[in-house]
Design a protein around this motif. Structure first.
Motif, PDB file in Angstrom:
ATOM      1  N   LEU A   1      42.040   0.921 -11.775  1.00 62.57           N
ATOM      2  CA  LEU A   1      43.168   1.848 -11.764  1.00 62.57           C
ATOM      3  C   LEU A   1      43.915   1.832 -10.427  1.00 62.57           C
ATOM      4  N   ASP A   2      43.177   1.767  -9.325  1.00 70.07           N
ATOM      5  CA  ASP A   2      43.832   1.731  -8.011  1.00 70.07           C
ATOM      6  C   ASP A   2      44.736   0.503  -7.889  1.00 70.07           C
TER       7      ASP A   2
ATOM      8  N   THR B   1      37.871   1.752 -15.183  1.00 71.73           N
ATOM      9  CA  THR B   1      38.593   2.668 -14.296  1.00 71.73           C
ATOM     10  C   THR B   1      38.658   2.107 -12.877  1.00 71.73           C
TER      11      THR B   1
ATOM     12  N   ARG C   1      47.336  10.560 -11.174  1.00 75.43           N
ATOM     13  CA  ARG C   1      46.204   9.641 -11.178  1.00 75.43           C
ATOM     14  C   ARG C   1      44.940  10.321 -11.708  1.00 75.43           C
ATOM     15  N   SER C   2      44.685  11.552 -11.317  1.00 74.20           N
ATOM     16  CA  SER C   2      43.462  12.251 -11.738  1.00 74.20           C
ATOM     17  C   SER C   2      43.424  12.429 -13.255  1.00 74.20           C
TER      18      SER C   2
ATOM     19  N   GLU D   1      42.794   8.876 -14.790  1.00 77.76           N
ATOM     20  CA  GLU D   1      41.406   8.459 -14.578  1.00 77.76           C
ATOM     21  C   GLU D   1      40.471   9.220 -15.521  1.00 77.76           C
ATOM     22  N   ASP D   2      40.714  10.512 -15.689  1.00 78.64           N
ATOM     23  CA  ASP D   2      39.890  11.303 -16.597  1.00 78.64           C
ATOM     24  C   ASP D   2      39.992  10.766 -18.025  1.00 78.64           C
TER      25      ASP D   2
ATOM     26  N   GLY E   1      45.610   3.585 -19.140  1.00 79.06           N
ATOM     27  CA  GLY E   1      45.186   4.956 -19.366  1.00 79.06           C
ATOM     28  C   GLY E   1      46.297   5.970 -19.548  1.00 79.06           C
TER      29      GLY E   1
ATOM     30  N   MET F   1      40.799   7.730 -18.951  1.00 79.94           N
ATOM     31  CA  MET F   1      40.156   6.415 -19.015  1.00 79.94           C
ATOM     32  C   MET F   1      38.635   6.538 -19.075  1.00 79.94           C
ATOM     33  N   SER F   2      38.093   7.507 -18.365  1.00 84.28           N
ATOM     34  CA  SER F   2      36.634   7.657 -18.326  1.00 84.28           C
ATOM     35  C   SER F   2      36.057   8.125 -19.661  1.00 84.28           C
TER      36      SER F   2
END
Length: 171
Positions: A119-120, A116, A99-100, A103-104, A5, A106-107
């Motif tokens: 991702l962690d 997603t 990370r935020s 993640e956004d 991402g 990727m979503s």
């Protein structure tokens, strides 16, 4: 390099175009079993990654002296060492970000096998570039043209053996 991402598939071709060299999508080197595993939300093991990294390293070795851009997560030092064993002159561009933000992004992407939910595990696995590794870190905040331009500047400043950029800066 970077976690899923971060824009490797977007920035890679832009950077290659800017430098006038070929681009190879790292995901294309994955065996079908790896893609099936990731699609099911199962993180890859190192044993899963070795053939993938070897294939990427082989491509990079074939570009020695010619230049090229290939995307790869290359999250661990051991993965980057394996790639450098195949192609010792590799220079890594670590696309990094919050990370935020990642993640956004990727979503909102469609048709990619990486959920997603993994991702962690990607962030847990990530070992940033160490001072003795040839490479630079570029923040992925901003638009693709901005990130590409910053990447070219960072690589040039780090003394990477880059071909002269072709054409105007990417908008």
């Amino acid at each position: 390099m970077g976690v899923a991402g971060t824009g490797k598939t977007t920035i890679g071709p832009l950077l290659a175009d800017r430098l006038g060299v070929p681009y190879a999508e790292g995901d294309d080197f994955h065996p079908a079993a790896n893609i099936a595993k990731m699609s099911a939300g199962t993180p890859l093991t190192d044993e899963d990654r070795w053939p993938w990294l070897d294939a990427i390293g082989e491509w990079a070795r074939g570009r020695t002296g010619l230049g090229g851009v290939v995307s790869s997560s290359a999250l661990k030092r051991s993965y980057r060492d394996r790639l450098r064993t195949a192609a010792p002159d590799l220079v890594f561009l670590h696309l990094a970000g919050e990370r935020s933000l990642i993640e956004d992004r990727m979503s909102h992407r469609e048709g990619h096998f990486m959920p997603t939910a993994l991702l962690d595990s990607q962030f847990a696995t990530l070992q940033p570039l160490e001072p003795d590794e040839a490479g630079v870190v570029v923040d992925v905040a901003g638009d693709p043209g901005d990130i590409t331009a910053r990447s070219v500047v960072a690589l040039a400043a780090a003394g990477g053996a880059l071909p002269a950029p072709t054409g105007p800066p990417t908008p």
